[in-house]
Design a protein around this motif. Structure first.
Motif, PDB file in Angstrom:
ATOM      1  N   GLU A 168       0.819  -1.196   0.000  1.00 19.03           N
ATOM      2  CA  GLU A 168       0.000   0.000   0.000  1.00 19.03           C
ATOM      3  C   GLU A 168       0.866   1.265   0.000  1.00 19.03           C
ATOM      4  N   HIS A 169       1.918   1.248   0.780  1.00 19.19           N
ATOM      5  CA  HIS A 169       2.755   2.446   0.892  1.00 19.19           C
ATOM      6  C   HIS A 169       4.082   2.321   0.155  1.00 19.19           C
ATOM      7  N   SER A 170       4.224   1.249  -0.622  1.00 19.67           N
ATOM      8  CA  SER A 170       5.449   1.070  -1.407  1.00 19.67           C
ATOM      9  C   SER A 170       6.705   1.279  -0.569  1.00 19.67           C
ATOM     10  N   ARG A 171       6.804   0.539   0.498  1.00 16.83           N
ATOM     11  CA  ARG A 171       8.009   0.648   1.317  1.00 16.83           C
ATOM     12  C   ARG A 171       8.430  -0.735   1.795  1.00 16.83           C
ATOM     13  N   VAL A 172       9.705  -0.861   2.078  1.00 16.55           N
ATOM     14  CA  VAL A 172      10.223  -2.125   2.592  1.00 16.55           C
ATOM     15  C   VAL A 172      10.035  -2.145   4.101  1.00 16.55           C
ATOM     16  N   LEU A 173       9.383  -3.203   4.599  1.00 14.07           N
ATOM     17  CA  LEU A 173       9.172  -3.300   6.046  1.00 14.07           C
ATOM     18  C   LEU A 173      10.285  -4.093   6.713  1.00 14.07           C
ATOM     19  N   TYR A 174      10.822  -5.057   5.976  1.00 11.55           N
ATOM     20  CA  TYR A 174      11.717  -6.005   6.627  1.00 11.55           C
ATOM     21  C   TYR A 174      12.668  -6.604   5.602  1.00 11.55           C
ATOM     22  N   VAL A 175      13.920  -6.789   6.004  1.00 12.33           N
ATOM     23  CA  VAL A 175      14.907  -7.437   5.140  1.00 12.33           C
ATOM     24  C   VAL A 175      15.622  -8.497   5.970  1.00 12.33           C
ATOM     25  N   ALA A 176      15.765  -9.697   5.417  1.00 19.78           N
ATOM     26  CA  ALA A 176      16.501 -10.743   6.124  1.00 19.78           C
ATOM     27  C   ALA A 176      17.386 -11.494   5.146  1.00 19.78           C
ATOM     28  N   GLU A 177      18.390 -12.158   5.659  1.00 22.12           N
ATOM     29  CA  GLU A 177      19.277 -12.937   4.808  1.00 22.12           C
ATOM     30  C   GLU A 177      18.617 -14.236   4.361  1.00 22.12           C
ATOM     31  N   ASP A 178      19.090 -14.745   3.217  1.00 20.56           N
ATOM     32  CA  ASP A 178      18.619 -16.013   2.650  1.00 20.56           C
ATOM     33  C   ASP A 178      17.146 -15.970   2.245  1.00 20.56           C
ATOM     34  N   ARG A 179      16.634 -17.099   1.816  1.00 22.74           N
ATOM     35  CA  ARG A 179      15.208 -17.174   1.481  1.00 22.74           C
ATOM     36  C   ARG A 179      14.632 -18.463   2.049  1.00 22.74           C
ATOM     37  N   GLU A 180      14.970 -18.701   3.302  1.00 24.42           N
ATOM     38  CA  GLU A 180      14.490 -19.883   4.025  1.00 24.42           C
ATOM     39  C   GLU A 180      13.215 -19.499   4.768  1.00 24.42           C
ATOM     40  N   GLN A 181      12.607 -20.500   5.366  1.00 28.26           N
ATOM     41  CA  GLN A 181      11.436 -20.176   6.176  1.00 28.26           C
ATOM     42  C   GLN A 181      11.818 -19.245   7.328  1.00 28.26           C
ATOM     43  N   LYS A 182      12.985 -19.505   7.916  1.00 26.66           N
ATOM     44  CA  LYS A 182      13.370 -18.661   9.054  1.00 26.66           C
ATOM     45  C   LYS A 182      13.643 -17.218   8.628  1.00 26.66           C
ATOM     46  N   SER A 183      13.985 -17.009   7.358  1.00 24.82           N
ATOM     47  CA  SER A 183      14.186 -15.632   6.872  1.00 24.82           C
ATOM     48  C   SER A 183      12.895 -14.838   7.041  1.00 24.82           C
ATOM     49  N   LEU A 184      11.767 -15.449   6.656  1.00 26.42           N
ATOM     50  CA  LEU A 184      10.483 -14.749   6.761  1.00 26.42           C
ATOM     51  C   LEU A 184       9.928 -14.836   8.182  1.00 26.42           C
ATOM     52  N   ASP A 185      10.203 -15.946   8.867  1.00 24.28           N
ATOM     53  CA  ASP A 185       9.711 -16.098  10.247  1.00 24.28           C
ATOM     54  C   ASP A 185      10.130 -14.916  11.122  1.00 24.28           C
ATOM     55  N   GLY A 186      11.324 -14.399  10.891  1.00 24.58           N
ATOM     56  CA  GLY A 186      11.827 -13.294  11.708  1.00 24.58           C
ATOM     57  C   GLY A 186      10.966 -12.043  11.632  1.00 24.58           C
ATOM     58  N   PHE A 187      10.224 -11.891  10.543  1.00 25.62           N
ATOM     59  CA  PHE A 187       9.416 -10.687  10.352  1.00 25.62           C
ATOM     60  C   PHE A 187       8.280 -10.567  11.351  1.00 25.62           C
ATOM     61  N   TRP A 188       7.614 -11.689  11.631  1.00 23.32           N
ATOM     62  CA  TRP A 188       6.343 -11.630  12.369  1.00 23.32           C
ATOM     63  C   TRP A 188       6.487 -11.074  13.773  1.00 23.32           C
ATOM     64  N   SER A 189       7.639 -11.256  14.364  1.00 21.64           N
ATOM     65  CA  SER A 189       7.815 -10.744  15.730  1.00 21.64           C
ATOM     66  C   SER A 189       8.129  -9.249  15.733  1.00 21.64           C
ATOM     67  N   THR A 190       8.365  -8.653  14.539  1.00 20.99           N
ATOM     68  CA  THR A 190       8.635  -7.207  14.511  1.00 20.99           C
ATOM     69  C   THR A 190       7.343  -6.405  14.427  1.00 20.99           C
ATOM     70  N   ILE A 191       6.199  -7.085  14.279  1.00 20.73           N
ATOM     71  CA  ILE A 191       4.925  -6.348  14.208  1.00 20.73           C
ATOM     72  C   ILE A 191       4.029  -6.783  15.362  1.00 20.73           C
ATOM     73  N   THR A 192       3.046  -5.938  15.660  1.00 18.06           N
ATOM     74  CA  THR A 192       2.158  -6.222  16.785  1.00 18.06           C
ATOM     75  C   THR A 192       1.075  -7.225  16.357  1.00 18.06           C
ATOM     76  N   ALA A 193       0.372  -7.752  17.361  1.00 16.27           N
ATOM     77  CA  ALA A 193      -0.713  -8.698  17.080  1.00 16.27           C
ATOM     78  C   ALA A 193      -1.793  -8.016  16.240  1.00 16.27           C
ATOM     79  N   GLU A 194      -2.052  -6.729  16.492  1.00 19.90           N
ATOM     80  CA  GLU A 194      -3.069  -5.995  15.721  1.00 19.90           C
ATOM     81  C   GLU A 194      -2.627  -5.860  14.266  1.00 19.90           C
ATOM     82  N   GLN A 195      -1.342  -5.556  14.096  1.00 16.32           N
ATOM     83  CA  GLN A 195      -0.841  -5.435  12.724  1.00 16.32           C
ATOM     84  C   GLN A 195      -0.981  -6.767  11.988  1.00 16.32           C
ATOM     85  N   ARG A 196      -0.655  -7.825  12.694  1.00 15.78           N
ATOM     86  CA  ARG A 196      -0.730  -9.146  12.078  1.00 15.78           C
ATOM     87  C   ARG A 196      -2.173  -9.451  11.673  1.00 15.78           C
TER      88      ARG A 196
END
Ligand SMILES: [Zn+2]
Length: 438
Positions: A205-233
């Motif tokens: 929606e806002h054309s911005r990067v929220l999160y960047v992680a190394e590799d493209r494993e499941q754990k790369s994306l898993d790290g994102f969810w804890s950076t946002i609140t339950a409401e955001q999720r």
């Protein structure tokens, strides 16, 4: 001329002594001038200003009034002075063409609750070798032209530039508000050659990067969810991504009703179909070529290109090909028909269209098309979600273009972390500048 006499002269008429050689002290009246230029306020004052002409530097020594109480860096409670740290330096905005360096010994306070703490200095953030104003200027400049040019203009090393960017990103991330994020895009980016990847989470929606992680494993994306609140999720309605199992698992594990929210990227699907057509073409061209038939020679991109973008001559040539009895022409028709799915508005006729297409594809006797059809069938429930959500990763095209630019201009990246910081810096939509000092 001895130093005392020079100081006497300077004090007498309020002028600087003309440059002889070495360092020159500046008279008392000019301390007030520097105090104002530099925005130094009580309890701090300018004790001494030294011009180093050969180096083109102004050194400003700061001191503070005695018998003060200092706010504890933790709780702000006024606390007595404990002692001072050793003198430190901060690069400040240049005054005229001179590099200007502040010197001061940071006081430490003794809070009854938190003990001995270095006090927060009004001109710089803790841990920086630059004043807030200088960093603010460098950040504003680094957003636009090449980093190399900025480094040369401001006389900063790569390490200094990366340090400023890293602090800016940290600051910006800490300032982020917990905004809703209804449409996300998960994308991978190759980092240099050799299959090193980064995983990016974009706010479409806002054309911005929220999160960047190394590799493209499941754990790369898993790290994102804890950076946002339950409401955001809970605010996430759709996630665009490639058909990539580690990302799929991560979304299913972390987003409620994730299976209804994943939308496989339309352009990724078009790419798979295009590759299948190309496999058919290569095989057929080899067979034809053996019989001296060169009809498919040099046509690779004709089959991948959007016919709407061909000129008249090309379209005429291509029409002959696509209407021929060639296997490649049939594969191409299959690809185009599959993509017609995206023209549907309603789900029911779209499902019918796909079923019909799938039967055609599996009976085509073109193995690459049968393979891609089987894959699309297996993934279909998260392809058709497009009709509901209408998102693709192309919405992050402006982000991708910027990242390409970052990659191209910033050849000074010695490591992945600097590249990650640069992505946040340029594409994160962050508030980067140090807080204005009082
Ligand atoms: Zn305290």
């Amino acid at each position: 001329m001895d130093a005392g006499f020079r100081a006497h002269l300077a004090g007498a008429d309020g002028l600087w002594i003309p440059p002889v050689r070495g360092n020159i002290s500046v008279c008392m009246q000019d301390h007030e001038l520097y105090r104002r230029i530099l925005g130094i306020e009580a309890p701090w004052q300018v004790e001494r200003v030294e011009l180093q002409l050969k180096q083109g530097e102004v050194h400003v020594y700061l001191t503070h009034q005695a018998n003060l109480e200092w706010a504890c860096a933790d709780c702000g409670r006024p606390s007595p002075l404990y002692d001072h740290q050793a003198e430190r330096q901060w690069r400040h905005l240049d005054t005229c063409q001179y590099q200007t360096i502040l010197h001061a010994a940071p006081p430490r306070s003794q809070c009854p609750e938190h003990g001995i703490r270095v006090v927060q200095l009004p001109w710089a953030e803790a841990g920086s070798h630059f004043t807030a104003l200088f960093e603010g200027l460098a950040i504003a400049w680094l957003k636009h032209p090449s980093q190399k040019a900025v480094g040369e203009q401001l006389r900063l090393s790569w390490d200094e530039i990366h340090g400023i960017m890293e602090r800016a990103v940290k600051r910006g991330l800490a300032r982020r508000q917990a905004e809703e994020m209804p449409q996300l895009g998960v994308d991978e980016k190759a980092f240099r050659k050799g299959h090193k990847y980064l995983t990016l989470v974009n706010d479409l929606e806002h054309s911005r990067v929220l999160y960047v992680a190394e590799d493209r494993e499941q754990k790369s994306l898993d790290g994102f969810w804890s950076t946002i609140t339950a409401e955001q999720r809970a605010s996430i309605q759709a996630v665009a991504m490639d058909m990539w199992d580690p990302y799929i698992s991560s979304v299913l594990d972390h987003v409620e009703d994730g299976e209804k929210k994943i939308v496989f990227d339309k352009f990724h699907i078009a790419k798979h179909l295009g590759e299948a057509v190309d496999r058919v073409r290569r095989r057929e061209h080899k067979d034809l070529n053996a019989e001296g038939d060169e009809r498919l020679k040099g046509t690779k991109y004709d089959w991948l290109r959007d016919p709407a973008r061909m000129d008249q001559e090309q379209r005429r040539e291509f029409a002959k090909l696509k209407q021929s009895e060639l296997k490649t022409a049939r594969a191409w028709a299959l690809k185009e028909t599959a993509m017609a799915l995206y023209n549907y508005v309603y789900e029911k006729p779209a499902r019918k269209h796909f079923q019909w297409w799938y039967q055609w594809a599996v009976r085509s006797r073109l193995q690459p098309m049968k393979d891609v059809a089987a894959m699309l069938k297996r993934r279909f429930e998260n392809i058709i979600t497009y009709l509901r959500h209408q998102i693709t990763n192309a919405a992050s095209e402006s982000i991708n273009a910027k990242i390409q630019w970052v990659k191209y201009t910033a050849r000074g990246f010695r490591n992945k972390q600097n590249f990650i910081n640069a992505i946040y810096f340029h594409c994160g939509g962050l508030e980067l500048a140090p807080s204005p000092t009082k």
